[in-house]
Structure formats: structure tokens, C-alpha cells
Design a protein around this motif. Structure first.
Motif, PDB file in Angstrom:
ATOM      1  N   UNK A  98       0.817  -1.210  -0.016  1.00  0.00           N
ATOM      2  CA  UNK A  98      -0.095  -0.160   0.001  1.00  0.00           C
ATOM      3  C   UNK A  98       0.720   1.131  -0.137  1.00  0.00           C
ATOM      4  N   UNK A  99       1.902   1.263   0.795  1.00  0.00           N
ATOM      5  CA  UNK A  99       2.650   2.430   0.948  1.00  0.00           C
ATOM      6  C   UNK A  99       3.467   2.375  -0.313  1.00  0.00           C
ATOM      7  N   UNK A 100       4.059   1.453  -1.026  1.00  0.00           N
ATOM      8  CA  UNK A 100       5.005   1.676  -2.292  1.00  0.00           C
ATOM      9  C   UNK A 100       4.091   2.249  -3.243  1.00  0.00           C
ATOM     10  N   UNK A 101       2.641   1.827  -3.225  1.00  0.00           N
ATOM     11  CA  UNK A 101       1.796   2.419  -4.335  1.00  0.00           C
ATOM     12  C   UNK A 101       1.563   3.909  -3.884  1.00  0.00           C
ATOM     13  N   UNK A 102       1.369   4.273  -2.805  1.00  0.00           N
ATOM     14  CA  UNK A 102       1.068   5.410  -2.384  1.00  0.00           C
ATOM     15  C   UNK A 102       2.077   6.513  -2.556  1.00  0.00           C
ATOM     16  N   UNK A 103       3.449   6.143  -2.655  1.00  0.00           N
ATOM     17  CA  UNK A 103       4.568   7.216  -2.828  1.00  0.00           C
ATOM     18  C   UNK A 103       4.433   7.346  -4.455  1.00  0.00           C
ATOM     19  N   UNK A 104       4.225   6.392  -5.191  1.00  0.00           N
ATOM     20  CA  UNK A 104       3.923   6.345  -6.688  1.00  0.00           C
ATOM     21  C   UNK A 104       2.724   7.313  -7.070  1.00  0.00           C
ATOM     22  N   UNK A 105       1.737   7.247  -6.050  1.00  0.00           N
ATOM     23  CA  UNK A 105       0.551   8.021  -6.454  1.00  0.00           C
ATOM     24  C   UNK A 105       0.746   9.264  -6.055  1.00  0.00           C
ATOM     25  N   UNK A 106       1.499   9.658  -4.928  1.00  0.00           N
ATOM     26  CA  UNK A 106       2.012  11.039  -4.509  1.00  0.00           C
ATOM     27  C   UNK A 106       2.759  11.742  -5.606  1.00  0.00           C
ATOM     28  N   UNK A 107       3.707  10.841  -6.189  1.00  0.00           N
ATOM     29  CA  UNK A 107       4.356  11.334  -7.144  1.00  0.00           C
ATOM     30  C   UNK A 107       3.859  11.710  -8.551  1.00  0.00           C
ATOM     31  N   UNK A 108       2.703  11.270  -8.755  1.00  0.00           N
ATOM     32  CA  UNK A 108       1.954  11.191 -10.093  1.00  0.00           C
ATOM     33  C   UNK A 108       1.288  12.603 -10.078  1.00  0.00           C
ATOM     34  N   UNK A 109       1.211  13.050 -11.536  1.00  0.00           N
ATOM     35  CA  UNK A 109       0.415  14.356 -11.509  1.00  0.00           C
ATOM     36  C   UNK A 109      -0.841  14.379 -11.274  1.00  0.00           C
ATOM     37  N   UNK A 110      -1.674  13.397 -11.506  1.00  0.00           N
ATOM     38  CA  UNK A 110      -3.058  13.524 -11.334  1.00  0.00           C
ATOM     39  C   UNK A 110      -3.510  12.119 -10.637  1.00  0.00           C
ATOM     40  N   UNK A 111      -2.825  11.618  -9.736  1.00  0.00           N
ATOM     41  CA  UNK A 111      -3.170  10.334  -9.136  1.00  0.00           C
ATOM     42  C   UNK A 111      -3.327   8.995  -9.914  1.00  0.00           C
ATOM     43  N   UNK A 112      -2.864   9.185 -11.171  1.00  0.00           N
ATOM     44  CA  UNK A 112      -3.089   7.710 -11.971  1.00  0.00           C
ATOM     45  C   UNK A 112      -1.647   7.223 -12.148  1.00  0.00           C
ATOM     46  N   UNK A 113      -1.422   6.100 -11.832  1.00  0.00           N
ATOM     47  CA  UNK A 113      -0.093   5.408 -11.681  1.00  0.00           C
ATOM     48  C   UNK A 113       0.012   4.179 -12.685  1.00  0.00           C
ATOM     49  N   UNK A 114       0.780   4.289 -13.437  1.00  0.00           N
ATOM     50  CA  UNK A 114       0.796   3.210 -14.838  1.00  0.00           C
ATOM     51  C   UNK A 114       0.689   2.015 -14.171  1.00  0.00           C
TER      52      UNK A 114
END
Length: 135
Positions: free
Chosen positions: A95-111
Motif C-alpha cells: 500500500x505504501x509503495x503504491x501511495x508513494x508512486x501515487x503522491x509523485x504522479x501528476x493526477x493520481x494515476x499510476x501506470x
């Protein structure tokens, strides 16, 4: 009814969620949501790469059928509700690994190719940020 919370990227964990699809509490009488919240807090507190994402708790996200539920949110980004996690550190780390990518994304969409395996199959809903719709 509402209490103030940080407004940055956050994992909001339901601390009253069931332990599993069939059990309300574990053998020690603890709810799964409380155990997942504890795991998230512990990992975030001990590993610096997760400091940019808050872990917040609240009772009941109203996704009871999908035990151990979290809401991922940040200003101006698509939000997500995920559930059906085991209440342990392995799930918390995913969850936290995804959340970091989410936080770094422009609009909340992680590939999708960047999703940790531990979150795949756990998405329940996505919600647009206030004032926007997803194209």
C-alpha cells in the motif's frame, strides 16, 4: 462529526474493518483495520521513503464487504478505495509503495506496470477530485 487532518497525500485506513471475509476479529480480539493501521504506521515511521505520505485513521469507510479497506487521497488527484488486504506488514508495504508512486504522479494515476503486486486486484472504486472528472 468531522475532525481536521493533514491535507497532503494520505492513506486513510478504516480502523474498524473486519479481520477477514469471515472473521470480525483475530484470535486476540483485534479488528483487522486496527492491525493494518498499526502495520502502516510502523513501516512509515521506520522507513524514510514513506515520509511523504501520511497514514490517517478513521472508523468505517462503509466498505464492510471488502474488509481491511483504505482510501488513498491527495489534493487535486483521483482518489482510490482499496480493500480485501491481509492486516499485515506485507500488505502495508505494498500500500505504501503504491501511495508513494501515487503522491509523485501528476493526477493520481499510476501506470499499471508500476503497481506493486500487493495492490493488484484490491481496487474497489476511484473518485474524481473536487471540481473534476476523469477523461
Amino acid at each position: 462529526m468531522l475532525k481536521s487532518a493533514g491535507s497532503g497525500p494520505a492513506v486513510v485506513v478504516c480502523n474498524t474493518c473486519r479481520h477477514s471475509a469471515t472473521e470480525r476479529e483475530d484470535a486476540d480480539g483485534r479488528r483487522g483495520g486496527t492491525r493494518l493501521a498499526d502495520a502502516l504506521q510502523h513501516i512509515r515511521a521506520t522507513e524514510p521513503q514513506y515520509q511523504g505520505v501520511e497514514v490517517q485513521q478513521m472508523p468505517c469507510l462503509f466498505a464492510c464487504k471488502d474488509f481491511c479497506t483504505i482510501h488513498l487521497r491527495a489534493p487535486g488527484k483521483v482518489g482510490y478505495v482499496l480493500g480485501r488486504f491481509a492486516p499485515n506488514e506485507e500488505a502495508a508495504r505494498a500500500i505504501l509503495d503504491y501511495a508513494v508512486r501515487y503522491a509523485d504522479s501528476a493526477h493520481g494515476q499510476v501506470p499499471y506496470k508500476q503497481w506493486p503486486d500487493g495492490v493488484k486486484g484490491h481496487f474497489i472504486t476511484r473518485t474524481p477530485p473536487e471540481g473534476y472528472l476523469v477523461e
